[in-house]
Design an enzyme around this catalytic site. Structure first.
Site, PDB file in Angstrom:
ATOM      1  N   LYS A   1      42.246  26.902  52.574  1.00  0.00           N
ATOM      2  CA  LYS A   1      43.450  27.028  53.098  1.00  0.00           C
ATOM      3  C   LYS A   1      43.898  28.146  53.804  1.00  0.00           C
ATOM      4  O   LYS A   1      44.302  28.271  54.751  1.00  0.00           O
ATOM      5  CB  LYS A   1      44.473  26.567  51.826  1.00  0.00           C
ATOM      6  CG  LYS A   1      44.206  25.326  51.008  1.00  0.00           C
ATOM      7  CD  LYS A   1      45.326  25.322  50.163  1.00  0.00           C
ATOM      8  CE  LYS A   1      45.040  26.275  48.841  1.00  0.00           C
ATOM      9  NZ  LYS A   1      43.776  26.198  47.948  1.00  0.00           N
TER      10      LYS A   1
ATOM     11  N   ARG B   1      52.134  24.365  43.503  1.00  0.00           N
ATOM     12  CA  ARG B   1      51.048  23.809  42.703  1.00  0.00           C
ATOM     13  C   ARG B   1      51.472  23.283  41.495  1.00  0.00           C
ATOM     14  O   ARG B   1      50.498  22.694  40.849  1.00  0.00           O
ATOM     15  CB  ARG B   1      50.470  25.496  42.208  1.00  0.00           C
ATOM     16  CG  ARG B   1      49.159  25.897  43.164  1.00  0.00           C
ATOM     17  CD  ARG B   1      48.851  27.006  42.554  1.00  0.00           C
ATOM     18  NE  ARG B   1      47.471  27.507  42.814  1.00  0.00           N
ATOM     19  CZ  ARG B   1      46.836  28.348  43.626  1.00  0.00           C
ATOM     20  NH1 ARG B   1      47.873  28.620  44.817  1.00  0.00           N
ATOM     21  NH2 ARG B   1      45.707  28.686  43.750  1.00  0.00           N
TER      22      ARG B   1
ATOM     23  N   ARG C   1      32.534  34.170  47.647  1.00  0.00           N
ATOM     24  CA  ARG C   1      33.495  34.895  48.723  1.00  0.00           C
ATOM     25  C   ARG C   1      33.656  36.407  48.175  1.00  0.00           C
ATOM     26  O   ARG C   1      33.609  36.896  47.478  1.00  0.00           O
ATOM     27  CB  ARG C   1      34.848  34.045  48.371  1.00  0.00           C
ATOM     28  CG  ARG C   1      36.053  34.585  49.115  1.00  0.00           C
ATOM     29  CD  ARG C   1      37.330  33.676  49.089  1.00  0.00           C
ATOM     30  NE  ARG C   1      37.824  33.524  47.815  1.00  0.00           N
ATOM     31  CZ  ARG C   1      39.035  32.702  47.478  1.00  0.00           C
ATOM     32  NH1 ARG C   1      39.101  32.156  48.743  1.00  0.00           N
ATOM     33  NH2 ARG C   1      39.328  32.440  46.333  1.00  0.00           N
TER      34      ARG C   1
ATOM     35  N   ARG D   1      36.865  38.939  44.393  1.00  0.00           N
ATOM     36  CA  ARG D   1      37.967  38.669  43.562  1.00  0.00           C
ATOM     37  C   ARG D   1      37.926  38.655  42.226  1.00  0.00           C
ATOM     38  O   ARG D   1      36.828  37.554  41.947  1.00  0.00           O
ATOM     39  CB  ARG D   1      38.836  37.539  43.965  1.00  0.00           C
ATOM     40  CG  ARG D   1      40.073  37.940  45.090  1.00  0.00           C
ATOM     41  CD  ARG D   1      40.599  36.773  45.815  1.00  0.00           C
ATOM     42  NE  ARG D   1      41.334  35.734  44.796  1.00  0.00           N
ATOM     43  CZ  ARG D   1      41.751  34.591  45.222  1.00  0.00           C
ATOM     44  NH1 ARG D   1      42.042  34.409  46.573  1.00  0.00           N
ATOM     45  NH2 ARG D   1      42.293  33.738  44.381  1.00  0.00           N
TER      46      ARG D   1
ATOM     47  N   ARG E   1      40.000  27.576  37.390  1.00  0.00           N
ATOM     48  CA  ARG E   1      41.034  27.274  38.587  1.00  0.00           C
ATOM     49  C   ARG E   1      40.851  25.968  38.756  1.00  0.00           C
ATOM     50  O   ARG E   1      41.845  25.173  39.243  1.00  0.00           O
ATOM     51  CB  ARG E   1      40.724  28.250  39.332  1.00  0.00           C
ATOM     52  CG  ARG E   1      41.230  29.689  38.969  1.00  0.00           C
ATOM     53  CD  ARG E   1      40.633  30.806  39.998  1.00  0.00           C
ATOM     54  NE  ARG E   1      41.241  30.680  41.346  1.00  0.00           N
ATOM     55  CZ  ARG E   1      40.435  31.263  42.570  1.00  0.00           C
ATOM     56  NH1 ARG E   1      39.454  31.751  42.076  1.00  0.00           N
ATOM     57  NH2 ARG E   1      41.014  30.916  43.551  1.00  0.00           N
TER      58      ARG E   1
HETATM   59  P1  AMP Z   1      45.274  31.841  45.466  1.00  0.00           P
HETATM   60  O1  AMP Z   1      45.195  33.032  46.102  1.00  0.00           O
HETATM   61  O2  AMP Z   1      46.142  30.819  46.094  1.00  0.00           O
HETATM   62  O3  AMP Z   1      43.800  31.144  44.827  1.00  0.00           O
HETATM   63  O4  AMP Z   1      45.963  32.389  43.903  1.00  0.00           O
HETATM   64  C1  AMP Z   1      45.401  33.208  43.061  1.00  0.00           C
HETATM   65  C2  AMP Z   1      46.150  32.896  41.708  1.00  0.00           C
HETATM   66  O5  AMP Z   1      47.461  33.296  41.972  1.00  0.00           O
HETATM   67  C3  AMP Z   1      46.101  31.509  41.306  1.00  0.00           C
HETATM   68  O6  AMP Z   1      45.012  31.181  40.498  1.00  0.00           O
HETATM   69  C4  AMP Z   1      47.495  31.656  40.278  1.00  0.00           C
HETATM   70  O7  AMP Z   1      47.065  32.389  38.966  1.00  0.00           O
HETATM   71  C5  AMP Z   1      48.162  32.563  41.044  1.00  0.00           C
HETATM   72  N1  AMP Z   1      48.953  31.806  41.916  1.00  0.00           N
HETATM   73  C6  AMP Z   1      49.222  31.649  43.332  1.00  0.00           C
HETATM   74  N2  AMP Z   1      50.140  30.661  43.920  1.00  0.00           N
HETATM   75  C7  AMP Z   1      50.513  30.308  42.741  1.00  0.00           C
HETATM   76  C8  AMP Z   1      51.651  28.951  42.656  1.00  0.00           C
HETATM   77  N3  AMP Z   1      52.036  28.681  43.457  1.00  0.00           N
HETATM   78  N4  AMP Z   1      52.087  29.062  41.204  1.00  0.00           N
HETATM   79  C9  AMP Z   1      51.386  29.598  40.332  1.00  0.00           C
HETATM   80  N5  AMP Z   1      50.532  30.628  40.283  1.00  0.00           N
HETATM   81  C10 AMP Z   1      50.161  30.654  41.735  1.00  0.00           C
END
Ligand code: AMP
Length: 217
Positions: free
Chosen positions: A15, A91, A130, A163, A174
């Site tokens: 994404k 989400r 990654r 990360r 996740r």
């Molecule tokens: P991402 O970079 O999108 O993979 O997000 C990394 C982490 O941030 C996720 O595993 C969640 O812990 C938190 N996070 C990101 N976006 C959301 C969201 N819309 N709702 C809740 N937690 C989020």
């Protein structure tokens, strides 16, 4: 007025990579809740301190916290003019309802939710391989898109890091969280006539071409 798209799909589906390419070509505003939260952690803000434990465990940050971040971004004038890509938000079904409300308040409408489809085996491979540049945020993958010199960013020479939530164990969690809490959004957007499906399993150029087609760009 710009278009508004939700980029939907499991972690590791590409994404963020697709969003970066769309931003470069079409000037969308990129709203990544993960990026915003990581920025808060980096600067040591109160919100960052609250979010860190959830992120490190692979869990979702509470809906109200992320919804407030997105609502503030959607009110920015560039979003009206340039359109926006919501990457990693919503989400949960509750977040999707809160998004509808925030869009309405800003006289915006959702054009489509694009679902990036990738099987779990490939997602895990991608997530654990990654690497990200500490300086400029460029994303690499030691298997599929390695930097020219190991551990060093091709673009700016910055050091690459992994990360903390891309470890095998947290990445797996996740994916479970995605299935449980986020996958219901597929039906949510399908039933509203907004869902578009695209493969995220190929190389990034092929995926991008397919995405442009699906969005009619
Ligand atoms: P991402 O970079 O999108 O993979 O997000 C990394 C982490 O941030 C996720 O595993 C969640 O812990 C938190 N996070 C990101 N976006 C959301 C969201 N819309 N709702 C809740 N937690 C989020």
């Amino acid at each position: 007025m710009g278009k508004t798209y939700v980029l939907l799909g499991p972690p590791g589906a590409g994404k963020g990579t697709m969003a970066d390419m769309l931003v470069k070509d079409y000037g969308f505003v990129h709203i990544s809740t993960g990026d915003i939260l990581r920025q808060h952690i980096k600067t040591g803000s109160e919100l960052g301190r609250r979010a860190k434990d959830y992120i490190d465990a692979g869990n979702l940050v509470p809906d109200e916290v992320v919804a407030a971040l997105v609502a503030a971004k959607l009110a920015e004038p560039e979003v009206q003019a340039q359109g926006c890509l919501l990457d990693g938000y919503p989400r949960t079904v509750h977040q999707a309802d809160l998004l509808q409300q925030a869009l309405r308040e800003n006289s915006l409408t959702l054009d489509a939710a694009v679902l990036f489809e990738v099987d779990d085996e490939l997602l895990l491979k991608r997530l654990t391989a990654r690497r990200i540049c500490r300086e400029c945020g460029a994303v690499y993958n030691v298997l599929y898109n390695p930097p020219q010199a190991a551990g060093v960013c091709d673009d700016c020479g910055g050091a690459l890091y992994q990360r903390s939530d891309d470890s095998a164990e947290t990445a797996q969690e996740r994916l479970r969280v995605y299935q449980r809490q986020t996958a219901p959004l597929i039906e949510y957007y399908q039933s509203r006539g907004k869902l578009r499906r695209v493969s995220g399993a190929g190389g990034k150029d092929d995926n991008y071409q397919a995405l442009n087609k699906v969005l009619g760009l």
